[in-house]
Enzyme design. Structure first.
Site, PDB file in Angstrom:
ATOM      1  N   TYR A   1      -4.181  -6.849  37.456  1.00 37.39           N
ATOM      2  CA  TYR A   1      -4.079  -7.342  38.835  1.00 37.39           C
ATOM      3  C   TYR A   1      -5.470  -7.655  39.388  1.00 37.39           C
ATOM      4  CZ  TYR A   1      -3.341  -7.339  43.874  1.00 37.39           C
ATOM      5  OH  TYR A   1      -3.345  -7.687  45.213  1.00 37.39           O
TER       6      TYR A   1
ATOM      7  N   LYS B   1      -7.072 -11.404  40.415  1.00 39.25           N
ATOM      8  CA  LYS B   1      -7.554 -11.694  41.768  1.00 39.25           C
ATOM      9  C   LYS B   1      -9.035 -12.068  41.760  1.00 39.25           C
ATOM     10  CE  LYS B   1      -3.649 -11.202  43.830  1.00 39.25           C
ATOM     11  NZ  LYS B   1      -2.953 -12.399  44.368  1.00 39.25           N
TER      12      LYS B   1
END
Length: 262
Positions: free
Chosen positions: A156, A160
């Site tokens: 994750y 990002k």
């Protein structure tokens, strides 16, 4: 401040995406709303039409499916129905928290598909239409996790980081063509059924760390309209980010390792 007469919002059925869609409609923008759950989009569209008298197009699509992603990209490139603002909000989160070795690989690959490949493809499609018109905006919803190490959320945070870097670079490339490109990097945002009590169903943290999603949406749209490259909502999160850039990287890693371990 630039305003936009039309917008396409992915991940519009819930969370920040829903708040962004409502706020854009309140500003008079016609909408194309995109998400996997078509029934929730239809409910949203009906409510928005009644409240604001704007046009709302529903486009149910799973952005991890190549054919459905292509459909959304084609919608962005349609010269007969120009989209002035693209909001890339759809994304896969870091839940459940586990070390990378304990995560199913297909689950992590799905995060890459949704958090990296989908916004890359849609950003490219939007730019292809906006740059010749010399007008438009793109808001990519990233996370403060893209600046910081996140043990138990490695994929994750990495996705990002990619999205944040991509957006900042494209901001530099597009601003001379009248296109405003902004990345939104929030921390923890209240959403879902647990929003009134300060959290999500799966996370309980002190009240002060939670951001109000309506305020996040407001700051995000003001940032893209003003042509800002990066929007980090919340003074506390901006302070954390500033401190992480000053402190030695090894110290930051140890601190966040302890935080996420708890």
């Amino acid at each position: 401040m630039v305003s936009y007469a039309s917008a396409l919002v992915t991940g519009a059925s819930s969370g920040i995406g829903r708040s962004l869609a409502w706020r854009l409609a309140a500003q008079g923008a016609d909408l194309t709303v995109v998400a996997r759950r078509g029934e929730l989009l239809e409910e949203l569209a009906e409510d928005v039409r009644k409240r604001f008298r704007v046009r709302v197009e529903v486009l149910a699509a799973d952005l991890t499916v190549a054919e459905e992603l292509s459909t959304v990209a084609e919608r962005l490139a349609d010269p007969e129905r120009p989209v002035e603002l693209l909001v890339n909000n759809a994304g896969a989160g870091s839940r459940p928290p586990r070390p990378l070795v304990d995560q199913p690989l297909e689950y992590e690959e799905g995060k890459v598909a949704l958090n990296v490949l989908a916004p890359l493809r849609l950003t490219h499609a939007a730019l292809s239409a906006m740059v010749p018109r010399r007008h438009g905006g793109i808001l990519n919803v990233s996370s403060i996790a893209g600046f910081l190490p996140q043990p138990q959320g490695a994929t994750y945070a990495a996705t990002k980081a990619f999205l944040t870097s991509l957006t900042e670079t494209v901001h530099c490339e597009a601003r001379g063509h009248g296109v405003h490109v902004t990345v939104l990097c929030p921390g923890f945002v209240r959403r879902g059924a647990a929003a009134p009590v300060g959290g999500t169903r799966s996370v309980r943290l002190p009240e002060f760390v939670w951001l109000d999603r309506e305020e996040v949406a407001r700051e995000a749209l003001e940032a893209v309209a003003a042509g800002k490259p990066v929007c980090v909502p919340g003074a506390g999160y901006r302070a954390v980010l500033a401190a992480s850039r000053i402190l030695p990287r090894s110290l930051s890693r140890r601190g966040f390792e302890r935080l996420w371990a708890r």
